[in-house]
Design an enzyme around this catalytic site. Structure first.
Site, PDB file in Angstrom:
ATOM      1  N   LYS A 300       0.868  -1.178   0.000  1.00 46.49           N
ATOM      2  CA  LYS A 300       0.000   0.000   0.000  1.00 46.49           C
ATOM      3  C   LYS A 300       0.905   1.229   0.000  1.00 46.49           C
ATOM      4  O   LYS A 300       1.563   1.536   1.002  1.00 46.49           O
ATOM      5  CB  LYS A 300      -0.922   0.005   1.213  1.00 46.49           C
ATOM      6  CG  LYS A 300      -1.910   1.178   1.210  1.00 46.49           C
ATOM      7  CD  LYS A 300      -2.827   1.119   2.414  1.00 46.49           C
ATOM      8  CE  LYS A 300      -3.843   2.258   2.386  1.00 46.49           C
ATOM      9  NZ  LYS A 300      -4.736   2.218   3.567  1.00 46.49           N
ATOM     10  N   ARG A 310     -10.695   9.443   1.780  1.00 45.52           N
ATOM     11  CA  ARG A 310     -10.679   9.954   3.153  1.00 45.52           C
ATOM     12  C   ARG A 310     -11.828  10.928   3.395  1.00 45.52           C
ATOM     13  O   ARG A 310     -12.350  11.005   4.513  1.00 45.52           O
ATOM     14  CB  ARG A 310      -9.329  10.609   3.439  1.00 45.52           C
ATOM     15  CG  ARG A 310      -8.194   9.593   3.496  1.00 45.52           C
ATOM     16  CD  ARG A 310      -6.830  10.243   3.543  1.00 45.52           C
ATOM     17  NE  ARG A 310      -5.771   9.240   3.481  1.00 45.52           N
ATOM     18  CZ  ARG A 310      -4.495   9.512   3.253  1.00 45.52           C
ATOM     19  NH1 ARG A 310      -4.108  10.765   3.072  1.00 45.52           N
ATOM     20  NH2 ARG A 310      -3.600   8.542   3.202  1.00 45.52           N
ATOM     21  N   LYS A 322       1.011   9.844   6.296  1.00 45.74           N
ATOM     22  CA  LYS A 322       1.074   8.426   6.632  1.00 45.74           C
ATOM     23  C   LYS A 322       2.332   7.747   6.071  1.00 45.74           C
ATOM     24  O   LYS A 322       2.362   6.536   5.893  1.00 45.74           O
ATOM     25  CB  LYS A 322      -0.184   7.714   6.117  1.00 45.74           C
ATOM     26  CG  LYS A 322      -1.473   8.286   6.698  1.00 45.74           C
ATOM     27  CD  LYS A 322      -2.686   7.442   6.353  1.00 45.74           C
ATOM     28  CE  LYS A 322      -3.945   7.983   7.025  1.00 45.74           C
ATOM     29  NZ  LYS A 322      -5.114   7.099   6.841  1.00 45.74           N
ATOM     30  N   GLU A 338       7.679  -6.927   1.973  1.00 44.30           N
ATOM     31  CA  GLU A 338       6.341  -6.959   2.566  1.00 44.30           C
ATOM     32  C   GLU A 338       5.602  -8.237   2.177  1.00 44.30           C
ATOM     33  O   GLU A 338       4.939  -8.866   3.009  1.00 44.30           O
ATOM     34  CB  GLU A 338       5.544  -5.729   2.119  1.00 44.30           C
ATOM     35  CG  GLU A 338       6.087  -4.395   2.610  1.00 44.30           C
ATOM     36  CD  GLU A 338       5.770  -4.141   4.079  1.00 44.30           C
ATOM     37  OE1 GLU A 338       5.070  -4.976   4.696  1.00 44.30           O
ATOM     38  OE2 GLU A 338       6.212  -3.106   4.604  1.00 44.30           O
ATOM     39  N   LYS A 353      -2.152  -1.478  -3.689  1.00 42.42           N
ATOM     40  CA  LYS A 353      -2.995  -0.276  -3.742  1.00 42.42           C
ATOM     41  C   LYS A 353      -2.102   0.960  -3.796  1.00 42.42           C
ATOM     42  O   LYS A 353      -1.157   1.039  -3.002  1.00 42.42           O
ATOM     43  CB  LYS A 353      -3.910  -0.228  -2.517  1.00 42.42           C
ATOM     44  CG  LYS A 353      -4.882   0.952  -2.512  1.00 42.42           C
ATOM     45  CD  LYS A 353      -5.770   0.935  -1.266  1.00 42.42           C
ATOM     46  CE  LYS A 353      -6.750   2.096  -1.289  1.00 42.42           C
ATOM     47  NZ  LYS A 353      -7.586   2.120  -0.079  1.00 42.42           N
TER      48      LYS A 353
END
Length: 401
Positions: A300, A310, A322, A338, A353
């Protein structure tokens, strides 16, 4: 959530016979004339219309509304006057004489992706059909469907009314998987996001309602604290602004178990905390939910494409960004790290994503992992006719590959 048909010369999906725009939902008037090209097949969408999924007019009987505003619905929930939802179905009993044994310590159970006809259709490798799509749906406590300003044609759906009708229409065109995203009343948000694991919260109630009406519907859920956090971050924020990893994972485990208890088929941690897949897998297994799958947001990437999303959830970070937990867009090999961790911790599906800007990452994970790869497509586009700009549209789709 709007699903716009667009040109794709490489698509191999056959044209649907007898495409009748009158049978599709929310064919909103617009200035576009679009064509869906699939090899030698071509389906022309009604001129000056865009195909979007919206609330169906068909249901089994009259749905009673109380005529309350969104604010009144939220205030009732905050005050403890929670609307009724169907109960959780009883756990099926084993036959007499079945031995009572501890759960096997398995990080991977391939049977999870084969547990029902709908799940098997979702992960069939040799064809592409509507069953491969997962439909993202925004829900709220209100009775009416509320337009989302940043997403023309998209709505926050009333969980008892518009949502049920929306799912019915999606099923009519072969989409039998949905993922739920809640807009939570501000009064229920807190720094630790405790509302995320309220068994009578918005998402668990919605799951129970949908499962009661459509038992074979495949329900994905979002596991993250940002909709429930007063700080708008995916994790607990320390006073110096650091997002706390392990403490957040503890909350996420309780959230995932609550969603599984309500009847979720797949929980989807989107928070990007380290180690959360393994911890969630252990928590689910410990509570007897070995059959519940995990779709991990493996890669992500930090992205400005999330702005409309959001807004839909009213979950913008109160400060900062973030980037300490979402991935750096410049990093390619990091996706392998990951993916390796999530796979070893027991993920059943790996997700990338945003989707379209990271096709190279999708290809990379497809080449390196035997697991199903999902792509969550979120982006803003300007559709045009004769090179003239028109209104922006936001499309949000999930496709399992």
């Amino acid at each position: 959530m709007a699903s716009t048909i667009f040109n794709n010369a490489a698509c191999t999906v056959p044209a649907r016979k007898g495409l009748d725009c009158k049978n599709y939902v929310a064919l909103k008037p617009t200035v576009h004339s679009l064509r869906f090209n699939c090899g030698t097949n071509s389906v022309k969408v009604c001129p000056k219309r865009v195909l979007m999924v919206r609330a169906s007019e068909r249901h089994d009987g009259p749905i009673k509304k109380l005529g309350l505003t969104d604010a009144e619905c939220e205030a009732a929930v905050v005050s403890g006057n929670v609307p009724e939802a169907p109960p959780v179905p009883p756990k099926p009993a084993a036959p007499a004489g079945t031995p009572v044994v501890p759960s096997l310590p398995l990080s991977r159970r391939p049977r999870r992706n084969r547990k029902s006809p709908a799940m098997r259709a979702s992960f069939q490798e040799t064809n592409i059909s509507p069953s491969n799509f997962v439909y993202p749906l925004f829900i709220h406590e209100g009775e009416e469907d509320t337009p989302i300003g940043a997403m023309p044609g998209c709505y926050r759906l009333g969980w008892r009314h518009g949502l049920v009708e929306e799912v019915a229409k999606a099923r009519d065109v072969g989409v039998n998987s949905v993922v739920l995203f809640p807009k939570v009343p501000d009064a229920l948000k807190s720094p630790t996001g405790d509302e995320a694991y309220n068994d009578n919260g918005l998402v668990p109630r919605t799951i129970r309602l949908l499962k009661d009406k459509y038992p074979d519907l495949v329900i994905y859920t979002d596991v993250a604290l940002d909709p429930y956090s007063s700080d708008g971050h995916d994790g607990i924020v320390r006073e110096d602004g650091v997002i706390m990893n392990d403490e957040t994972v503890h909350q996420l485990c309780k959230q995932a178990v609550s969603q599984a208890r309500a009847g979720a088929d797949v929980v989807s941690p989107s928070d990007m905390m380290d180690g959360r897949v393994g911890a969630i897998r252990a928590a689910l297994d410990a509570e007897g939910f070995q059959h519940v799958s995990i779709m991990s947001y493996t890669a992500k990437y930090a992205s400005s494409f999330y702005g409309p999303f959001r807004e839909a959830l009213d979950s913008n970070p109160r400060f900062g960004d973030k980037k300490t937990y979402q991935m750096n867009p410049a990093n390619y090999r990091e996706a392998l790290i990951e993916a390796h961790e999530d796979e070893s911790e027991g993920a059943d599906i790996l997700l990338v994503k945003p989707g379209l800007p990271y096709l190279d990452i999708i290809r990379l994970l497809r080449d390196k992992s035997p697991l199903p790869i999902a792509a969550y497509q979120v982006f803003s586009v300007t559709l045009s006719l004769n090179s003239l700009p028109t209104e922006p549209a936001v499309m949000s789709l999930s496709l399992t590959l």
